[in-house]
Design a protein around this motif. Sequence first.
Motif, short mmCIF file in Angstrom:
data_model
loop_
_atom_site.label_atom_id
_atom_site.label_comp_id
_atom_site.label_asym_id
_atom_site.label_seq_id
_atom_site.Cartn_x
_atom_site.Cartn_y
_atom_site.Cartn_z
N GLN A 6 0.82 -1.21 0.00
CA GLN A 6 0.00 0.00 0.00
C GLN A 6 0.86 1.26 0.00
O GLN A 6 0.43 2.30 -0.50
N ARG A 84 -3.65 2.29 11.01
CA ARG A 84 -4.36 1.90 9.79
C ARG A 84 -5.75 2.50 9.65
O ARG A 84 -6.12 2.92 8.56
N ASN A 91 -7.31 8.27 3.20
CA ASN A 91 -7.43 7.83 1.81
C ASN A 91 -8.84 8.06 1.27
O ASN A 91 -9.00 8.38 0.09
N ALA A 141 -4.65 0.97 -2.57
CA ALA A 141 -3.96 1.16 -1.29
C ALA A 141 -4.93 0.95 -0.13
O ALA A 141 -4.60 0.26 0.85
N ASN A 142 -6.12 1.49 -0.24
CA ASN A 142 -7.12 1.32 0.81
C ASN A 142 -7.50 -0.15 0.97
O ASN A 142 -7.71 -0.63 2.08
N PHE A 144 -5.58 -2.78 0.39
CA PHE A 144 -4.52 -3.51 1.07
C PHE A 144 -4.38 -3.09 2.53
O PHE A 144 -4.02 -3.90 3.38
N ILE A 145 -4.67 -1.84 2.83
CA ILE A 145 -4.66 -1.40 4.23
C ILE A 145 -5.77 -2.12 5.00
O ILE A 145 -5.55 -2.60 6.12
#
Length: 159
Positions: A6, A84, A91, A141-142, A144-145
């Motif tokens: 991410q 996180r 994000n 990215a969001n 995977f976070i």
Amino acid sequence: MIQRIQSVFLFLVAVAMVLVLIFPVWHQVNPDQTQIMTLDAWSLVTKDVASEQIIDSENKMFIGLLAIIAAGLAIFSLLQFKNRPKQMMINMINSLVMLTIVGLMVWVTHTANEVFNPNVNGAFVLGFWAVFAGLVSNILANRFIRKDEMLVRSVDRIR
């Protein structure tokens, strides 16, 4: 951890927003091919094709400022790797900022096209498509976070 996937996607969001700042967003040529209108992150410029003189220039700084905010949010989110949920919230806000950028770009180009050459649509170029690349990178990215957060919660449940 900053070496997670991410982090790469968040860095790509920042790079995409810098590309929006550097490259033009939209081009349009008038019907008799004597003038060209170009939108970038800072202005909407009409130039004479033959002499390359600027005929008209309108300030569109709000697009550039929003792109800087989106890049800053991506970098800030990248550095919030220890929190996180906060990273996911940043994000989501960044996604809204980028959608606002796209909406403003479409609105500005539509209104400029009505005056300049309403019969033909202009061409969206790299600056416009970079916003979509940043949006997709932000969504990934969001994802995977969220995946990391779910993994941490499942490990806590096992204990």
